[in-house]
Design a protein around this motif. Structure first.
Motif, PDB file in Angstrom:
ATOM      1  N   THR A 135      13.152  55.691   5.090  1.00 62.80           N
ATOM      2  CA  THR A 135      12.282  56.514   4.967  1.00 62.80           C
ATOM      3  C   THR A 135      12.055  57.726   5.808  1.00 62.80           C
ATOM      4  N   PRO A 136      12.066  59.087   5.315  1.00 59.67           N
ATOM      5  CA  PRO A 136      12.139  60.002   6.197  1.00 59.67           C
ATOM      6  C   PRO A 136      10.941  59.962   7.244  1.00 59.67           C
ATOM      7  N   GLY A 137      11.483  60.442   8.738  1.00 57.75           N
ATOM      8  CA  GLY A 137      10.879  60.236   9.908  1.00 57.75           C
ATOM      9  C   GLY A 137      11.629  60.592  11.175  1.00 57.75           C
ATOM     10  N   THR A 138      11.016  60.192  12.111  1.00 57.65           N
ATOM     11  CA  THR A 138      11.847  60.263  13.310  1.00 57.65           C
ATOM     12  C   THR A 138      11.972  59.195  14.076  1.00 57.65           C
ATOM     13  N   TYR A 139      13.274  58.674  14.570  1.00 59.32           N
ATOM     14  CA  TYR A 139      13.666  57.372  14.886  1.00 59.32           C
ATOM     15  C   TYR A 139      14.375  57.753  16.236  1.00 59.32           C
ATOM     16  N   THR A 140      14.478  56.574  17.018  1.00 59.66           N
ATOM     17  CA  THR A 140      15.097  56.652  18.213  1.00 59.66           C
ATOM     18  C   THR A 140      16.214  55.628  18.469  1.00 59.66           C
ATOM     19  N   ILE A 141      17.405  55.843  19.166  1.00 65.38           N
ATOM     20  CA  ILE A 141      18.570  54.848  19.162  1.00 65.38           C
ATOM     21  C   ILE A 141      18.595  54.147  20.565  1.00 65.38           C
ATOM     22  N   ASP A 142      19.063  53.018  20.749  1.00 65.02           N
ATOM     23  CA  ASP A 142      19.392  52.502  22.200  1.00 65.02           C
ATOM     24  C   ASP A 142      20.946  52.147  21.855  1.00 65.02           C
ATOM     25  N   LEU A 143      21.760  52.356  22.900  1.00 64.72           N
ATOM     26  CA  LEU A 143      22.972  52.123  22.716  1.00 64.72           C
ATOM     27  C   LEU A 143      23.643  51.378  24.133  1.00 64.72           C
ATOM     28  N   GLN A 144      24.669  50.634  24.038  1.00 68.63           N
ATOM     29  CA  GLN A 144      25.291  49.982  25.133  1.00 68.63           C
ATOM     30  C   GLN A 144      26.562  50.824  25.198  1.00 68.63           C
ATOM     31  N   ILE A 145      27.250  51.138  26.421  1.00 66.07           N
ATOM     32  CA  ILE A 145      28.310  51.599  26.592  1.00 66.07           C
ATOM     33  C   ILE A 145      29.149  50.610  27.652  1.00 66.07           C
ATOM     34  N   SER A 146      30.359  50.354  27.592  1.00 67.12           N
ATOM     35  CA  SER A 146      31.282  49.664  28.545  1.00 67.12           C
ATOM     36  C   SER A 146      32.336  50.590  28.872  1.00 67.12           C
ATOM     37  N   ASN A 147      33.165  50.340  29.869  1.00 66.27           N
ATOM     38  CA  ASN A 147      34.291  50.968  30.442  1.00 66.27           C
ATOM     39  C   ASN A 147      34.779  50.183  31.488  1.00 66.27           C
ATOM     40  N   PRO A 148      35.818  50.562  32.139  1.00 66.91           N
ATOM     41  CA  PRO A 148      36.479  49.647  33.203  1.00 66.91           C
ATOM     42  C   PRO A 148      35.544  49.412  34.377  1.00 66.91           C
ATOM     43  N   ARG A 149      34.630  50.341  34.796  1.00 68.04           N
ATOM     44  CA  ARG A 149      33.542  50.034  35.798  1.00 68.04           C
ATOM     45  C   ARG A 149      32.612  48.961  35.317  1.00 68.04           C
ATOM     46  N   GLY A 150      32.232  48.820  34.012  1.00 63.26           N
ATOM     47  CA  GLY A 150      31.175  47.904  33.500  1.00 63.26           C
ATOM     48  C   GLY A 150      30.676  48.119  32.367  1.00 63.26           C
ATOM     49  N   THR A 151      29.286  47.864  32.493  1.00 61.73           N
ATOM     50  CA  THR A 151      28.660  47.858  31.088  1.00 61.73           C
ATOM     51  C   THR A 151      27.098  48.412  31.452  1.00 61.73           C
ATOM     52  N   LYS A 152      26.462  49.222  30.633  1.00 65.95           N
ATOM     53  CA  LYS A 152      25.210  49.661  30.885  1.00 65.95           C
ATOM     54  C   LYS A 152      24.606  49.960  29.322  1.00 65.95           C
TER      55      LYS A 152
END
Length: 351
Positions: A135-152
């Protein structure tokens, strides 16, 4: 001398303490971002974003999608995580040679896609054609990012604006010109090719109304009427001669064309229709038709002093000699589905 011995005795303890400290690897920023925020997407149209800006975070990154929520309500939107049926082209489509649905279907296969995928290494957001189900509209996304330091995890990292697509457009306004029955020569009037409003497909002599009536199949149901609403039989709409050949009609661009009692049906494989290949060809995507005198009772004059909507136009009959009618129209469809094209010849009365 005693002080020196004390220092030397402490050195192993200091070295041992340093050896036990954990050395942290790399860096994972609290502030990665997307250059385009909000990111605007047209419903049903493929789009890939630029990669995420990692803010000096140490590669390699592993980016995953956690959630998509309605911006206004904050609620999870499950439609982004569903799979929908769609076609994938396995070989390039060629509108000049892929002229049957058997040939077309040999080049494509049905598969399932999600509206939104993400490339783990770069964080690029990939929106497929099945965003038509969002449906047309505005949405927001949440991500998870990992690298050699860890995960956030990163909430509200990017907003997505889904907009409704343009279903169709008039490339130019249609018109109908009187022509002599004895020669390829027009009988020109001062009003006959003047546009009233191209955005609604209206000229002084013709008005093409377009309406999408279903999401499938991909086809145009083309009906032609006179000024009183009488329907011309499909066989009245003939190809217009051009030397030893004929000018293009919608049948030129369609995969399959057939008629019923009141309409001509043009089926097509994909959008945009006509395919962009035709834009660069002679006369572009103009469609030309000829209605011969046997179907025409009279044509009309028009009072051009009172054109502009909402004002009406005054018409008067003109039948000094038999005439054929040359019709031209040009449209583009951008979203799949079934459309009704109703062309009213406003200066023409059917026999």
């Amino acid at each position: 001398m005693k002080f020196k011995h004390i220092i030397l005795a402490c050195l192993p303890l200091i070295a041992g303490f340093t050896a036990c400290q954990k050395v942290e690897t790399g860096y994972l920023s609290d502030y990665p971002r997307y250059a385009d925020n909000p990111l605007t997407i047209t419903q049903g149209v493929f789009k890939m974003s630029a990669g995420i800006i990692p803010d000096n975070s140490t590669p390699p990154l592993n980016v995953t999608l956690l959630d998509v929520r309605d911006k206004a309500t904050g609620k999870h939107v499950d439609a982004f995580f569903q799979e929908y049926d769609t076609y994938v082209w396995t070989k390039p489509y060629d509108p000049t040679t892929d002229t049957t649905f058997d040939l077309i279907n040999a080049k494509r296969s049905k598969t399932k896609k999600k509206p939104l995928e993400i490339l783990a290494a770069s964080g690029q957001l990939i929106f497929s054609d099945v965003t038509a189900n969002i449906t047309p509209g505005t949405y927001t996304i949440d991500l998870q990012i990992s690298n050699p330091r860890g995960t956030k995890q990163y909430k509200n990292i990017c907003d997505i604006v889904i907009t409704a697509p343009k279903e169709y457009e008039y490339v130019n306004a249609p018109y109908a010109l009187a022509a002599k029955t004895t020669a390829e020569e027009a009988i020109r009037f001062s009003y006959d090719a003047d546009w009233i409003d191209q955005l609604i497909g209206r000229s002084t002599t013709a008005w093409l109304k377009i309406k999408k009536v279903a999401s499938e199949p991909n086809q145009i149901i083309f009906v032609v009427k006179d000024k009183y609403g009488n329907i011309f039989p499909p066989q009245a709409l003939q190809k217009r001669p051009s030397g030893s050949t004929y000018l293009k009609t919608m049948e030129t661009f369609a995969v399959k064309t057939f008629t019923n009692d009141t309409a001509t049906i043009h089926q097509f494989a994909t959008v945009p229709f006509p395919h962009t290949y035709w834009d660069g060809q002679s006369n572009g995507t103009n469609c030309y038709y000829r209605i011969y005198n046997q179907y025409i009772q009279s044509i009309d004059t028009a009072n051009t002093k009172n054109w502009f909507p909402p004002n009406t136009i005054s018409y008067g009959e003109w039948n000094k000699q038999p005439v054929n009618l040359n019709v031209r129209m040009n449209t583009k469809i951008y979203t799949p589905g079934t459309y009704v094209y109703e062309l009213t010849l406003q200066c023409t009365m059917k026999k």
